[in-house]
Design an enzyme around this catalytic site. Structure first.
Site, PDB file in Angstrom:
ATOM      1  N   ARG A 108      21.599  38.630  16.962  1.00  0.00           N
ATOM      2  CA  ARG A 108      21.654  39.780  16.313  1.00  0.00           C
ATOM      3  C   ARG A 108      20.501  40.552  16.811  1.00  0.00           C
ATOM      4  O   ARG A 108      19.264  40.155  17.272  1.00  0.00           O
ATOM      5  CB  ARG A 108      21.224  39.682  14.910  1.00  0.00           C
ATOM      6  CG  ARG A 108      20.799  40.781  14.393  1.00  0.00           C
ATOM      7  CD  ARG A 108      20.385  41.136  12.800  1.00  0.00           C
ATOM      8  NE  ARG A 108      21.817  40.846  12.035  1.00  0.00           N
ATOM      9  CZ  ARG A 108      21.799  41.275  10.896  1.00  0.00           C
ATOM     10  NH1 ARG A 108      20.898  41.831  10.119  1.00  0.00           N
ATOM     11  NH2 ARG A 108      23.143  41.387  10.277  1.00  0.00           N
ATOM     12  N   HIS A 135      29.402  45.087  14.247  1.00  0.00           N
ATOM     13  CA  HIS A 135      29.110  44.012  13.205  1.00  0.00           C
ATOM     14  C   HIS A 135      30.347  43.103  12.971  1.00  0.00           C
ATOM     15  O   HIS A 135      30.843  43.158  11.799  1.00  0.00           O
ATOM     16  CB  HIS A 135      28.551  44.502  12.249  1.00  0.00           C
ATOM     17  CG  HIS A 135      27.779  43.715  11.313  1.00  0.00           C
ATOM     18  ND1 HIS A 135      27.604  42.443  11.828  1.00  0.00           N
ATOM     19  CD2 HIS A 135      27.079  43.817  10.098  1.00  0.00           C
ATOM     20  CE1 HIS A 135      26.862  41.805  10.485  1.00  0.00           C
ATOM     21  NE2 HIS A 135      26.499  42.737   9.821  1.00  0.00           N
ATOM     22  N   GLN A 138      30.898  40.589   9.938  1.00  0.00           N
ATOM     23  CA  GLN A 138      30.664  41.533   8.397  1.00  0.00           C
ATOM     24  C   GLN A 138      32.116  41.807   8.146  1.00  0.00           C
ATOM     25  O   GLN A 138      32.666  41.506   6.695  1.00  0.00           O
ATOM     26  CB  GLN A 138      29.938  42.824   8.531  1.00  0.00           C
ATOM     27  CG  GLN A 138      30.016  43.647   7.396  1.00  0.00           C
ATOM     28  CD  GLN A 138      29.368  42.835   6.214  1.00  0.00           C
ATOM     29  OE1 GLN A 138      28.151  42.543   6.426  1.00  0.00           O
ATOM     30  NE2 GLN A 138      29.702  42.619   5.145  1.00  0.00           N
ATOM     31  N   ASP A 231      27.728  52.130   3.651  1.00  0.00           N
ATOM     32  CA  ASP A 231      26.677  51.327   4.355  1.00  0.00           C
ATOM     33  C   ASP A 231      25.357  52.165   4.348  1.00  0.00           C
ATOM     34  O   ASP A 231      25.386  53.547   3.901  1.00  0.00           O
ATOM     35  CB  ASP A 231      27.081  51.114   5.870  1.00  0.00           C
ATOM     36  CG  ASP A 231      25.866  50.208   6.623  1.00  0.00           C
ATOM     37  OD1 ASP A 231      25.030  49.608   6.010  1.00  0.00           O
ATOM     38  OD2 ASP A 231      26.231  50.068   7.753  1.00  0.00           O
ATOM     39  N   CYS A 272      28.471  46.234   2.805  1.00  0.00           N
ATOM     40  CA  CYS A 272      27.840  45.114   3.509  1.00  0.00           C
ATOM     41  C   CYS A 272      26.495  44.507   3.378  1.00  0.00           C
ATOM     42  O   CYS A 272      26.064  43.456   3.264  1.00  0.00           O
ATOM     43  CB  CYS A 272      27.732  45.519   4.980  1.00  0.00           C
ATOM     44  SG  CYS A 272      26.637  46.999   5.583  1.00  0.00           S
ATOM     45  N   ARG A 312      30.339  35.975   3.313  1.00  0.00           N
ATOM     46  CA  ARG A 312      29.806  35.968   4.796  1.00  0.00           C
ATOM     47  C   ARG A 312      29.426  34.452   5.357  1.00  0.00           C
ATOM     48  O   ARG A 312      29.900  34.091   6.293  1.00  0.00           O
ATOM     49  CB  ARG A 312      28.136  36.677   4.987  1.00  0.00           C
ATOM     50  CG  ARG A 312      27.977  38.138   4.392  1.00  0.00           C
ATOM     51  CD  ARG A 312      28.998  39.055   5.595  1.00  0.00           C
ATOM     52  NE  ARG A 312      28.542  38.947   6.709  1.00  0.00           N
ATOM     53  CZ  ARG A 312      27.485  39.050   7.482  1.00  0.00           C
ATOM     54  NH1 ARG A 312      26.596  39.773   6.941  1.00  0.00           N
ATOM     55  NH2 ARG A 312      27.087  38.870   8.579  1.00  0.00           N
TER      56      ARG A 312
END
Ligand code: CP
Ligand code: NVA
Length: 326
Positions: A108, A135, A138, A231, A272, A312
């Site tokens: 990340r 991402h 996700q 988001d 998310c 997740r």
């Protein structure tokens, strides 16, 4: 359909076919069922997994860690400041070293090029846990949540409202194009996604039956949507843009009226996370208008954000098991 993804890295959904994405979603659902029923699978027994984090994380870090332990692997957290990555040692050399010791690497961070370099030089699967551009893990959790809610992705209309050019928006657009979803980005023109990515996704749609709409007209963008997604307005690394983004995005805050404007009583809300929806965070107390969703929607009966967060772990587990497992 059986798929062989062994040895593959997971950097962007652009690299995966609709069948492969479907396979990862089916595997996620079955791994979740196993865990819920107390069936312990040990698909990653004896594997060592490096978890490199240049940026903070709650969900992604915990999901990788729990998924590793559930499947018998050892996770090793390498945080900002723990390793030399790109500072005193090139990314390529770090990748070569980690590739001799570990079986898989999660990254990340900021530049997407870093995760590409790791994948190029490590010789083991590398998984993208978020870069400035994408991402992808996700989106698997988002799609899994939609499947759990509606039974399928086919026929779903997805409206992403907010910063239309961030990592989550980019990856949702790619995933939607791949899976034939009716996808809308509802954003001010200053925050539309890059033209080249939109063109690429529209090309994919011509084979999958999906569609991509980019609009600043909220009523048009959310009409008939099954899922409204947002988001944060300011992603990690963009903290100097807070005031500018509040100015651009305030009209795009998700409210009960916007959910109503879908005209769909079954529409769900997705995010998310982390989210600004009240004044319980330090940053929200300093900037009370930095609020992409009203508290009423966030805690309301159409919100599926905590199912999405739980998913997740199941989807990240599926990615690791498919690319590295027995
Ligand atoms: N959604 C997500 O990636 O959360 P974290 O930043 O907590 O990992
Ligand atoms: N766009 C957000 C996503 C956080 C999971 C960010 O990059 O900060």
């Amino acid at each position: 359909m059986p798929m062989n993804l062994k040895g593959r890295s997971f950097l962007t959904l652009l690299d995966f076919s609709p069948g492969e994405i479907r396979y990862l979603l089916d595997l996620s659902l079955s791994l979740k069922q196993n865990k819920t029923c107390g069936i312990h699978t040990r698909n990653l027994e004896g594997k060592n997994i490096a978890l490199i984090f240049e940026k903070p994380s709650t969900r992604t870090r915990c999901a990788f860690t729990v998924a590793c332990v559930d499947e018998g692997a050892h996770p090793e957290y390498l945080g900002k400041g723990d390793i030399q990555l790109g500072k005193k040692e090139s990314v390529a050399d770090t990748a070569r070293v980690l590739g001799r010791m570990f079986d898989g690497i999660q990254f990340r961070g900021f530049a997407h090029q870093t995760v590409e370099l790791l994948a190029k030089h490590a010789g083991i699967p590398v998984w993208n846990g978020l870069t400035d551009r994408y991402h992808p893990t996700q989106i698997l959790a988002d799609f899994m949540t939609v499947i759990e809610e509606f039974g399928a992705l086919e026929g779903i209309a997805f409206a992403y409202v907010g910063d239309g050019r961030n990592n989550v928006a980019n990856s949702l657009m790619i995933g939607s194009a791949k899976m034939g979803v009716d996808f809308r980005i509802v954003a001010p023109p200053e925050l539309y996604p890059a033209d080249n990515l939109v063109s690429r996704c529209r090309e994919i749609c011509s084979c999958t039956g999906g569609s991509i709409t980019i609009t600043s007209d909220i009523a048009q963008g959310v009409d008939g949507a099954d899922a409204l997604y947002t988001d944060v307005w300011v992603s990690m690394g963009e903290e100097d843009k807070i005031t500018e983004r509040i100015g651009l995005l305030k009209p795009f805050k998700i409210t009960p009226e916007m959910i109503e404007a879908t005209g769909n009583p079954d529409a769900i809300f997705l995010h998310c996370l982390p989210a600004f929806h009240n004044l319980e965070t330090e940053l929200a107390r300093r900037f009370p208008d930095i609020c992409e969703v009203s508290d009423a929607v966030f805690v309301g009966n159409r919100s599926r954000v905590f199912d999405e967060a739980e998913n997740r772990v199941h989807t990240i587990k599926a990615v690791m098991v498919a690319t590295l497992g027995k």
